[in-house]
Design a protein around this motif. Structure first.
Motif, mmCIF file in Angstrom:
data_model
loop_
_atom_site.group_PDB
_atom_site.id
_atom_site.type_symbol
_atom_site.label_atom_id
_atom_site.label_comp_id
_atom_site.label_asym_id
_atom_site.label_seq_id
_atom_site.Cartn_x
_atom_site.Cartn_y
_atom_site.Cartn_z
ATOM 1 N N LEU A 11 -8.013 -6.870 -7.765
ATOM 2 C CA LEU A 11 -8.201 -5.875 -6.815
ATOM 3 C C LEU A 11 -8.969 -4.667 -7.425
ATOM 4 C CD1 LEU A 11 -7.596 -4.329 -4.265
ATOM 5 C CD2 LEU A 11 -5.230 -3.713 -5.028
ATOM 6 N N TYR A 42 -12.062 0.292 1.733
ATOM 7 C CA TYR A 42 -10.764 0.100 2.408
ATOM 8 C C TYR A 42 -10.057 -0.978 1.630
ATOM 9 C CZ TYR A 42 -12.223 2.968 6.416
ATOM 10 O OH TYR A 42 -12.626 3.849 7.456
ATOM 11 N N ILE A 62 -3.797 -3.671 4.385
ATOM 12 C CA ILE A 62 -2.314 -3.849 3.913
ATOM 13 C C ILE A 62 -1.760 -5.134 4.639
ATOM 14 C CG2 ILE A 62 -0.314 -2.709 3.883
ATOM 15 C CD1 ILE A 62 -1.677 0.026 4.246
ATOM 16 N N GLU A 110 -5.602 -3.295 11.831
ATOM 17 C CA GLU A 110 -6.209 -1.924 11.477
ATOM 18 C C GLU A 110 -5.192 -1.302 10.335
ATOM 19 O OE1 GLU A 110 -8.862 -0.106 14.673
ATOM 20 O OE2 GLU A 110 -7.250 -0.940 15.648
ATOM 21 N N ASN A 111 -4.427 -1.841 9.732
ATOM 22 C CA ASN A 111 -3.629 -1.079 8.800
ATOM 23 C C ASN A 111 -4.526 -1.098 7.304
ATOM 24 O OD1 ASN A 111 -1.319 -0.435 10.017
ATOM 25 N ND2 ASN A 111 -0.541 -2.396 9.927
ATOM 26 N N PHE A 112 -5.182 0.107 7.195
ATOM 27 C CA PHE A 112 -6.005 0.207 5.888
ATOM 28 C C PHE A 112 -5.712 1.254 5.157
ATOM 29 C CE2 PHE A 112 -9.345 -1.477 8.719
ATOM 30 C CZ PHE A 112 -9.145 -2.811 8.668
ATOM 31 N N TYR A 113 -5.660 1.278 3.781
ATOM 32 C CA TYR A 113 -5.684 2.355 2.886
ATOM 33 C C TYR A 113 -7.232 2.621 2.508
ATOM 34 C CZ TYR A 113 -0.768 1.553 1.102
ATOM 35 O OH TYR A 113 0.137 1.515 0.857
ATOM 36 N N ASP A 114 -7.505 3.929 2.206
ATOM 37 C CA ASP A 114 -8.834 4.347 1.811
ATOM 38 C C ASP A 114 -8.508 4.422 0.307
ATOM 39 O OD1 ASP A 114 -10.940 5.369 1.201
ATOM 40 O OD2 ASP A 114 -10.826 7.492 2.382
ATOM 41 N N LEU A 115 -9.419 3.457 -0.242
ATOM 42 C CA LEU A 115 -9.095 3.077 -1.847
ATOM 43 C C LEU A 115 -10.118 4.152 -2.503
ATOM 44 C CD1 LEU A 115 -8.246 -0.462 -2.157
ATOM 45 C CD2 LEU A 115 -6.557 1.430 -2.154
ATOM 46 N N ARG A 165 -10.093 7.041 -2.273
ATOM 47 C CA ARG A 165 -9.470 8.239 -2.407
ATOM 48 C C ARG A 165 -8.202 7.927 -3.414
ATOM 49 N NH1 ARG A 165 -9.266 12.005 2.684
ATOM 50 N NH2 ARG A 165 -8.732 13.476 0.988
ATOM 51 N N GLU A 166 -8.380 6.846 -4.040
ATOM 52 C CA GLU A 166 -7.283 6.546 -5.062
ATOM 53 C C GLU A 166 -7.800 7.024 -6.495
ATOM 54 O OE1 GLU A 166 -4.410 6.275 -6.572
ATOM 55 O OE2 GLU A 166 -3.620 4.638 -5.194
ATOM 56 N N HIS A 211 -15.006 -0.851 12.443
ATOM 57 C CA HIS A 211 -15.045 0.007 11.549
ATOM 58 C C HIS A 211 -16.236 0.041 10.416
ATOM 59 C CE1 HIS A 211 -10.651 1.393 11.547
ATOM 60 N NE2 HIS A 211 -10.760 0.155 12.267
ATOM 61 N N LEU A 231 -0.071 1.608 -5.193
ATOM 62 C CA LEU A 231 -1.065 2.529 -4.546
ATOM 63 C C LEU A 231 -0.741 3.597 -3.816
ATOM 64 C CD1 LEU A 231 -3.398 -0.586 -3.210
ATOM 65 C CD2 LEU A 231 -3.631 0.702 -5.128
ATOM 66 N N ARG A 232 -1.392 4.696 -3.871
ATOM 67 C CA ARG A 232 -0.914 5.935 -3.193
ATOM 68 C C ARG A 232 -1.827 6.531 -2.309
ATOM 69 N NH1 ARG A 232 0.116 8.993 -8.815
ATOM 70 N NH2 ARG A 232 -2.384 8.630 -8.398
ATOM 71 N N ALA A 233 -3.041 5.529 -2.042
ATOM 72 C CA ALA A 233 -3.989 6.169 -1.243
ATOM 73 C C ALA A 233 -3.588 6.297 0.254
ATOM 74 C CB ALA A 233 -5.139 4.941 -0.922
ATOM 75 N N PRO A 234 -4.507 7.365 0.875
ATOM 76 C CA PRO A 234 -4.151 7.790 2.211
ATOM 77 C C PRO A 234 -4.435 6.395 3.349
ATOM 78 C CG PRO A 234 -6.277 8.846 1.551
ATOM 79 C CD PRO A 234 -5.665 8.135 0.316
ATOM 80 N N LYS A 235 -3.669 6.285 4.284
ATOM 81 C CA LYS A 235 -4.149 5.499 5.396
ATOM 82 C C LYS A 235 -5.226 5.925 6.103
ATOM 83 C CE LYS A 235 -1.382 2.682 6.798
ATOM 84 N NZ LYS A 235 -0.032 2.577 7.381
ATOM 85 N N ILE A 236 -5.844 4.955 6.868
ATOM 86 C CA ILE A 236 -7.008 5.311 7.695
ATOM 87 C C ILE A 236 -6.704 5.162 9.157
ATOM 88 C CG2 ILE A 236 -9.195 3.917 8.493
ATOM 89 C CD1 ILE A 236 -9.661 5.187 5.756
ATOM 90 N N LYS A 252 -6.540 4.520 13.014
ATOM 91 C CA LYS A 252 -6.955 3.119 13.787
ATOM 92 C C LYS A 252 -8.084 3.498 14.810
ATOM 93 C CE LYS A 252 -2.509 1.040 13.314
ATOM 94 N NZ LYS A 252 -1.683 -0.201 13.687
ATOM 95 N N ILE A 253 -8.711 2.570 14.859
ATOM 96 C CA ILE A 253 -9.858 2.727 16.117
ATOM 97 C C ILE A 253 -9.670 1.890 17.232
ATOM 98 C CG2 ILE A 253 -12.484 2.479 16.673
ATOM 99 C CD1 ILE A 253 -13.014 2.585 13.688
#
Lengths: 405, 405
Positions: A23, A40, A43, A52-57, A59-60, A98, B394-399, B401-402
């Motif tokens: 990863l 992204y 999860i 649509e459960n995504f982390y923005d990686l 910003r990690e 997306h 991981l501590r990244a923010p969630k995205i 949904k669209i």
């Protein structure tokens, strides 16, 4: 032409001790490319994609990614969902919505099949998508690959467990059976043989799902070893089968639980080991007969990761990003041995890996069907990494008796 | 007056990962003293003494002794023989015949009792013999001792196993039960709690033999955790009992196997874990319920030794030789905590340790009887040693949904 757009990465199936190396390898490499607008992380595997459960990686922090890389088990969580065509269409719909142009899925042969179908759908729809499967499995059962990330660390766990169990059994002799994960491929059970150092060390017998298991021959084998050494250490793959291909454990379980893929549930129960122990006790006059079903620590034990495995898992992630972003191609990353010991990585057609299972080659199994060969030991030993320790024995002379009572 | 003569050392009971550190500590220290004519090692504990099976450890190289020290499980091999008065007389006869004046026995409370009886017989016979018990047990159940050599490494194994199982369970949620060794004392099962880092980490429940186990309350506890976290990781001591003191496993086994001491055989079978899983499946509507019985790797796993444990095991061996040879006294070496974290060693009367069992103090168990306290965690954590690694997330923010499908 290299398309600008987002990268999506996900982890599927059973976790391994090094799956987060892949990863992090893919994320850090992808973040270097100007055409990557975001990275992204889905999860819970494909389940997170369709929902649509995504982390923005993107910003990690790099530091935390490195910490996560050292942590076993899927940091993005996993799923047992096995997508069919319809499910893959939903995945594809979300990818389009997306603006995801690069899709990396870390997993086994089921995950490779998901990547293959999603990739097909993108092609049919004329949607520019690079889809790459990143290998992982403790079972070591992916085609084309010399071996898979995750196997080396699981093999190191098994080797260390059998070094200990052999020493324990030597101190307090009897019969010991260790039941090892592996439904169709015996690579992990075979790794127990790496524990053997001295000539009379266990495991003395290793039974693999690639060979028919005869309970009668098993008894003969055990008796022979016990008569010779006064003890016997045995490694048994959970997937051992009779001549009709029926798992040995099946005949014993009143109700066979099945997992979401329709596979028989073999792990998480001591039934096979207990059965074999009872059979030995009933038929040979041996008191001390014990079994362990080695269970979940095989997948994600914290303190026993192979550095070779860790590095390779990292590299397959990096290579996925490089193939997609430099070369604009799809496929499955595969590991190829180029020396003793070195590897290189190639991109292989997805359908050569997807949905297929590799098993132990004949050259790795002895003719008596109750152990591995030297060829297997040479193949597997480098995968344990650089910091293995083995047992040492006292070599002091014996003292003459005085009383002779 | 310090008597010239031979030293005899032996190892008894179940092996540990560091028991050879104590052996080597005693041997190397004893070899420095001019009045020590030879250092013998008895092969297979007291059984080797009565049969005069001795190694001459005076003729073992220091290098090989150091290699053996790093090897788990009794290098002198062990025995389940539990000597009675008659057996101890035979031991004493052999000690006299071989002019042994210093006897060190590495073991648990049974071994301490053997040392006590042999020592009594020497006194009655006016035979000059220094007899010292050197502590070891993964169960951590010896009186007077703050903790015992062998426990730290077993605890480290358990902690690493539960770190992995918790991560695995988080990735693929469900119920996981790990059954941990410990017949009367819950210290080893309690060590699972050291795996917890984040607030929702497992183990969420820890059941110890020091508290009555109610299967009904167990179900309530599991349901509460599952409702809150969507998963539940449970550590269960193999020795859990009902309100009548009957082991939970007993009611389930048609035929209860007993070991040489007349104890019920609880290890080496998955019965308790399987039972608890079945009970949860039958009573709560949860699909994914798995158990592992952690088995023999708890005692002698090769790759996961605590350096604190290793050093202390070495020192109790050294101290035994020092007390006997400098101070000419008998007893049991005991470990006492003198700081956070430091220890010192004392010589304790044998009858304060022999044949007695220490259990978890009340301050270490929570009032709901389903977990440990902060006090236990503070007590146990230093024993894992200096190289523990813990999980990172991981501590990244969630995205956003669209599609919101």
């Amino acid at each position: 032409m290299i398309f600008p757009g987002k990268v999506l990465i996900a982890q599927g199936g059973g976790p391994t001790a090094v799956i987060n190396q892949s990863l992090v390898g893919a994320v850090l490499e992808a973040r270097k490319f100007a055409q990557v607008t975001k990275v992204y992380g889905a999860i819970s595997g494909v389940n997170g994609i369709v929902n649509e459960n995504f982390y923005d990686l993107t910003r990690e922090t790099t530091h935390n990614l490195e910490q996560v890389a050292m942590t076993p088990s899927s940091a993005l969580l996993s799923t047992r969902d096995k997508p069919d065509e319809k499910y893959c269409k939903e995945i594809f719909t979300v990818l389009k919505a997306h603006d995801i142009r690069y899709f990396f899925y870390i997993g086994g042969n089921d995950s490779a099949d998901t990547v293959r179908i999603v990739n097909q759908q993108a092609k049919i729809s004329n949607y520019e998508l690079r889809a790459i499967h990143i290998p992982k499995t403790i079972d070591n059962d992916l085609m084309i690959n010399d071996h898979t990330p995750g196997y080396g660390s699981a093999a190191k766990y098994i080797t260390n467990a059998f070094i200990g169990s052999n020493l324990d059994n030597r101190a307090l002799p009897g019969i010991y059976i260790g039941v090892v994960m592996g439904r169709h491929a015996g690579f992990l059970a075979a790794a127990s043989a790496l524990a053997k150092k001295y000539e009379d060390d266990g495991p003395h017998l290793v039974y693999l799902p690639e060979r028919v298991f005869s309970i009668e021959q098993f008894l003969v084998d055990v008796k022979n070893v016990y008569d010779k050494h006064g003890r016997c250490v045995i490694a048994v793959s959970e997937g051992i089968q009779d001549e009709k291909g029926v798992p040995i454990i099946t005949s014993l379980m009143e109700k066979v639980e099945k997992d979401a893929h329709g596979n028989i549930q073999l792990s998480g129960t001591g039934a096979l080991g207990d059965l074999l122990c009872k059979y030995i006790r009933d038929n040979l006059n041996i008191k001390r007969v014990r079994s362990d079903t080695l269970g979940y620590p095989q997948r994600c034990f914290m303190g026993c990761v192979s550095d070779v495995d860790r590095n390779e898992a990292r590299e397959v992630g990096e290579k996925a990003a490089q193939f997609a972003l430099w070369d604009n191609v799809d496929g499955s990353i595969t590991i190829h041995r180029t020396g003793h010991y070195s590897v290189d990585y190639r991109l292989t057609q997805l359908d050569a890996v997807a949905g297929k299972t590799k098993v132990m080659p004949d050259a790795f199994i002895n003719s008596a069907c109750n152990n591995v060969t030297e060829a297997f030991l040479n193949y597997a030993r480098p995968l344990l990494g650089s910091d293995m320790h083995y047992a040492h024995r006292l070599r002091a002379p014996k003292i003459p008796k005085i009383l002779y009572k």
